[in-house]
Motif scaffolding. Structure first.
Motif, PDB file in Angstrom:
ATOM      1  N   HIS A  66       0.731  -1.103  -0.087  1.00  0.00           N
ATOM      2  CA  HIS A  66      -0.049   0.185  -0.195  1.00  0.00           C
ATOM      3  C   HIS A  66       0.911   1.287   0.074  1.00  0.00           C
ATOM      4  O   HIS A  66       1.936   1.307   0.727  1.00  0.00           O
ATOM      5  N   CYS A  68       0.817   4.976   1.224  1.00  0.00           N
ATOM      6  CA  CYS A  68       0.268   6.114   2.078  1.00  0.00           C
ATOM      7  C   CYS A  68       0.946   7.353   2.228  1.00  0.00           C
ATOM      8  O   CYS A  68       1.881   7.819   2.047  1.00  0.00           O
ATOM      9  N   SER A  70       0.117  11.186   3.657  1.00  0.00           N
ATOM     10  CA  SER A  70      -0.766  11.832   4.798  1.00  0.00           C
ATOM     11  C   SER A  70      -0.964  13.242   4.367  1.00  0.00           C
ATOM     12  O   SER A  70      -0.439  13.719   3.969  1.00  0.00           O
TER      13      SER A  70
END
Length: 128
Positions: A66, A68, A70
């Protein structure tokens, strides 16, 4: 040749790959490791979120990792980094700003004059 079209697209649209942290590879079949998943952003994103990076997570049960990103605002304490993006050179005042900043007389050694002019130019380009 297999990725020529993609590279042309990236260049034509001024897209950039985000900086990665974490795992080096995003896909594996336990024998082959490859970075096939990417986070692609435009110049506006890079200017708005200069400190953003992609975290490559552990794949757990999948063969893909995955990615990611933020989206929380990160408070960065210190001077803002300067990144020269090609879109800056396309600004209508770019050449005038460079010429004006470079023509200001400077004292000191030859290398010091160049360094001071580049420093002044960086500050002027941040205003564009």
């Amino acid at each position: 040749m297999e990725i020529k079209d993609f590279n042309d697209y990236m260049e034509d649209t001024n897209m950039n790959e985000m900086r990665y942290i974490g795992r080096w590879f995003t896909w594996t079949n336990s024998h082959v490791f490859s970075k096939i998943d990417r986070a692609i952003v435009n110049s506006e994103w890079m200017l708005r979120f200069p400190q953003k990076e992609v975290i490559v997570m552990d794949p757990n049960l999948s063969d893909h990792s995955h990615l990611c990103i933020s989206l929380d605002e990160v408070t960065f304490k210190g001077p803002k980094t300067f990144r020269f993006l090609n879109c800056i050179a396309e600004h209508s005042n770019f050449l005038k700003v460079v010429k004006d900043a470079w023509e200001i007389p400077m004292g000191g050694s030859w290398m010091n004059r160049i360094w001071m002019r580049l420093k002044r130019l960086k500050e002027e380009l941040k205003q564009i």
